[in-house]
Motif scaffolding. Structure first.
Motif: not given
Length: 557
Positions: A462-489
């Motif tokens: 609540p009251r934050e702009w940050w996304r849940p990790i589930a949203v980040s992993l399912t929503w990022f545009p996969r045709d744009v990015f070639t790699h994903v780096w998770l740092v202690d997620p």
């Protein structure tokens, strides 16, 4: 203190001791390869684009970098000279390494000019060179403040020597240099110089028959005109086209109280608050003690800074924590203003100096240990970059939580090291026109282009702009990015890794290659925690826009 000019110097008043204290201030930064300051890696990413953008064509596809005259260029300009000679990382380390010694030397020099000799109480101000703004990584700001403190000491010295014409001539370029480094340093220098000159003019007027305060203020303003030219640069900067950023959040008393309590914030809550309490005890003792007093000159300067702290909003021209940045310097000037009365017993002065030296040693030792531990985290996480190809279109997600933990992780801008070392895209860069020289393009990835898109949490906060990790992993545009780096997620359902091929893994941290054509997992309400159903209902109204971090659906609840 000023009356004992012919007595022998005490050990804390000697030049060798002042030099040793200034050099000792650098100790915590000697070991880490990358100074573990929250925002610093992000700035390093900008400097990599600045220095390599003309030679690496894909960087120009991702970022716009345009030189312009703004009041935030301190280390940016130094990198132009130092990076070709030393390499970016070593050049940054050496520049940052100079900030605490410069700050410590400036404070002790101010004490010497005002009191005649360094009072033993001044030592208690030295741990503030590692105040919260520096820990946060506001390095251009911190460098400008270090320069401003030394310039203020020079201002006082030239006034004491009666070299006012020389002072006026010198401070035209000095003020401009500090403004270019960072506007805040120029502003603080102006406040300090004006308040000190007002007291000097008042005393001068009293000596000649009683000049009133309004006359002292008038003549102080006249003398400070040599610092005024950057005001024209400020107007040009802030009224120029493309400058963005609001000024907001005035008189947030809760935040202002917290900033004061956090002036020594680093890793250990109880220890850091005990350090803050020690500073309050020193100031309280000076107010109530019969053996300590205040310099009227610096006491007035501290009151002017305190008034500015009260009046400053939290956000100025889109730059957050404007008031917080002033807090440690305001306290430092207040402590440097303290001195023993002339009749204090010799043994008591030695006791105060010994206590001050012990306070400095304990704080420096703790900061050294803390930075060493942060450096180990950096080394462990940055091993992931061996799996990131040069020029990768990398999207990074950094684990956070919904709490504001006292010990900040210092990894929030670690993705920028992929930009520094692998010339890969980093979605942690700030992108505010006019505030910095770099803005992010990548229009095909809205919502995953710039800070804070790299911050993720286990559930919806609540009251934050940050996304849940589930949203980040399912929503990022996969045709744009070639790699994903998770740092202690933080914990997440491994089914969300659908379409992602692991290349490197260490605990929860992992580098993935995006498998083109393989669909992402389906986002479920229970992936988002208690706020999940309400959140999905909100985004359902924006069907057809799956990448919406820059829309109302991801605004704080």
């Amino acid at each position: 203190m000023q009356g004992d000019a012919h007595t022998a110097l005490r050990w804390w008043q000697t030049r060798w001791f002042v030099g040793a204290m200034a050099l000792a201030a650098a100790i915590p930064l000697l070991w880490p390869d990358i100074p573990p300051l929250v925002d610093l890696p992000g700035h390093m990413g900008r400097w990599r684009v600045q220095q390599a953008g003309g030679e690496v064509p894909w960087l120009a596809q991702w970022y716009d970098f345009n030189w312009m005259l703004i009041g935030n260029l301190g280390i940016d300009l130094l990198m132009v000279v130092l990076e070709p000679l030393l390499g970016l990382e070593l050049a940054v380390k050496l520049v940052v390494l100079t900030i605490p010694p410069l700050t410590a030397f400036g404070l002790l020099w101010i004490a010497r000019e005002v009191h005649g000799r360094v009072p033993p109480t001044a030592l208690f101000a030295l741990p503030l060179v590692y105040g919260y703004p520096l820990q946060f990584g506001f390095v251009n700001f911190a460098l400008s403040m270090a320069l401003a403190l030394n310039a203020f000491a020079l201002w006082l010295r030239l006034a004491r020597l009666g070299r006012l014409q020389l002072r006026a001539a010198l401070f035209v370029p000095l003020g401009a240099v500090i403004w270019v480094c960072h506007t805040f340093g120029w502003g603080m220098l102006g406040l300090l110089a004006f308040s000190a000159e007002a007291v000097r003019q008042y005393d001068k007027g009293q000596h000649h028959g009683g000049t009133r305060w309004f006359a002292a203020v008038f003549w102080a303003g006249i003398h400070c005109l040599s610092l005024a030219p950057p005001a024209a640069l400020m107007v040009l900067w802030r009224t120029g086209g493309g400058v963005s950023g609001q000024t907001a959040d005035w008189f947030n008393w809760r935040a202002k109280t917290l900033w004061l309590m956090m002036v020594l914030r680093d890793r250990w809550l109880t220890f850091d608050l005990a350090g803050f309490a020690a500073l309050l005890i020193v100031i309280g003792a000076a107010i109530r003690s019969r053996t300590l007093t205040f310099s009227r000159n610096l006491a007035f300067s501290a009151l002017v800074l305190a008034a500015c702290y009260v009046l400053l909003p939290r956000i100025v021209f889109g730059s957050a924590y404007a008031d917080m940045r002033l807090a440690p310097y305001m306290l430092a000037i207040g402590i440097v203003a303290i001195r023993p009365k002339p009749d204090i017993a010799s043994g008591r002065a030695v006791l105060v100096a010994t206590a001050g030296l012990a306070f400095v040693a304990i704080r420096l030792a703790a900061t050294t240990v803390s930075f060493y531990q942060f450096d180990r985290v950096y080394d462990r996480e940055l091993a992931a970059l061996d799996a990131v190809p040069v020029g990768a279109r990398l999207v990074s997600f950094i684990g956070h939580n919904c709490r504001n933990d006292w010990k900040m992780s210092r990894i929030e801008h670690l993705p920028a090291m992929a930009l520094v070392r692998r010339l890969a895209f980093s979605n942690d860069q700030w992108s505010m026109a006019g505030a910095q020289l770099l803005t992010t393009k990548m229009p095909q990835a809205p919502g995953f282009r710039f800070d804070p898109s790299q911050i993720t949490t286990p559930t919806r906060c609540p009251r934050e702009w940050w996304r849940p990790i589930a949203v980040s992993l399912t929503w990022f545009p996969r045709d744009v990015f070639t790699h994903v780096w998770l740092v202690d997620p933080g914990p997440y359902d491994r089914r969300l890794e659908a379409g992602l091929k692991p290349l490197w893994r260490d605990g929860r941290s992992v580098v993935f290659e995006v498998e083109q054509g393989v669909p992402a997992a389906t986002l479920r309400p229970n992936d988002l925690g208690p706020l999940g159903p309400e959140f999905l209902e909100r985004i359902g109204k924006l069907r057809g826009h799956p990448h919406i971090a820059e829309t109302a659906a991801l605004k704080p609840s």
